[in-house]
Design an enzyme around this catalytic site. Structure first.
Site, mmCIF file in Angstrom:
data_model
loop_
_atom_site.group_PDB
_atom_site.id
_atom_site.type_symbol
_atom_site.label_atom_id
_atom_site.label_comp_id
_atom_site.label_asym_id
_atom_site.label_seq_id
_atom_site.Cartn_x
_atom_site.Cartn_y
_atom_site.Cartn_z
ATOM 1 N N CYS A 89 26.249 15.799 2.888
ATOM 2 C CA CYS A 89 26.119 16.529 3.940
ATOM 3 C C CYS A 89 27.053 16.827 4.964
ATOM 4 O O CYS A 89 26.848 17.509 5.867
ATOM 5 C CB CYS A 89 24.627 16.598 4.592
ATOM 6 S SG CYS A 89 23.111 16.483 3.311
ATOM 7 N N CYS A 117 19.254 10.488 10.592
ATOM 8 C CA CYS A 117 19.741 10.993 9.128
ATOM 9 C C CYS A 117 20.171 12.423 9.324
ATOM 10 O O CYS A 117 19.237 13.275 9.320
ATOM 11 C CB CYS A 117 18.715 10.923 8.027
ATOM 12 S SG CYS A 117 19.129 11.344 6.432
#
Length: 148
Positions: A89, A117
């Site tokens: 990501c 996260c």
């Protein structure tokens, strides 16, 4: 302004402007990476890892299972192509160097140190997007990512 005809015998009907400078070679490298489908074995390894880490860290998967599925597949793809589960990501100028360094390999340092996260794979119970699940099946991953 009058366009000049190309001065070769391969005249294809387009003009060349007399004021246009010749193209300069680019200093930047352009790398095009094809999207690679991870192996089922790698997806299964990352699925099991994710479940185990969620239980061990007291975190939960996103309420939207598609988010969890895409992240697990991204980790599996990086495991196949880079040899390490680099966070899928984030943007990297050099994925190979980042995978070697290890800072963003899952679980990344921010996750291990602060339970942060970026991918929303491991969410603390107080997060608005946290679901109640710490498990996901291979079939759910396939189903939620089938059209991607």
């Amino acid at each position: 302004m009058k366009a000049l005809q190309a001065s070769t015998s391969y005249n294809v009907g387009f003009g060349i402007s007399a004021a246009a400078p010749p193209p300069r070679p680019s200093r930047h490298r352009h790398v095009i990476l094809a999207q690679v489908e991870p192996t089922e074995k790698s997806v299964e390894i990352m699925r099991k890892f994710s479940e185990q880490y969620a239980r061990r860290s007291g975190t939960y998967f996103c309420v939207e299972k598609g988010v969890t599925s895409v992240v697990i597949k991204g980790l599996a793809e990086h495991k196949d192509t880079l040899g390490a589960p680099l966070c899928p990501c984030r943007h990297y100028d050099d994925k190979y160097a980042e995978a070697q360094q290890g800072f963003w390999n899952c679980p990344c340092v921010p996750m291990r140190e602060r339970k942060e996260c970026h991918c929303m794979l491991f969410l603390t119970p107080d997060n608005d997007f946290a679901g109640q699940e710490q498990a996901i099946t291979l079939e759910e991953i396939k189903e939620t990512t089938a059209n991607m």
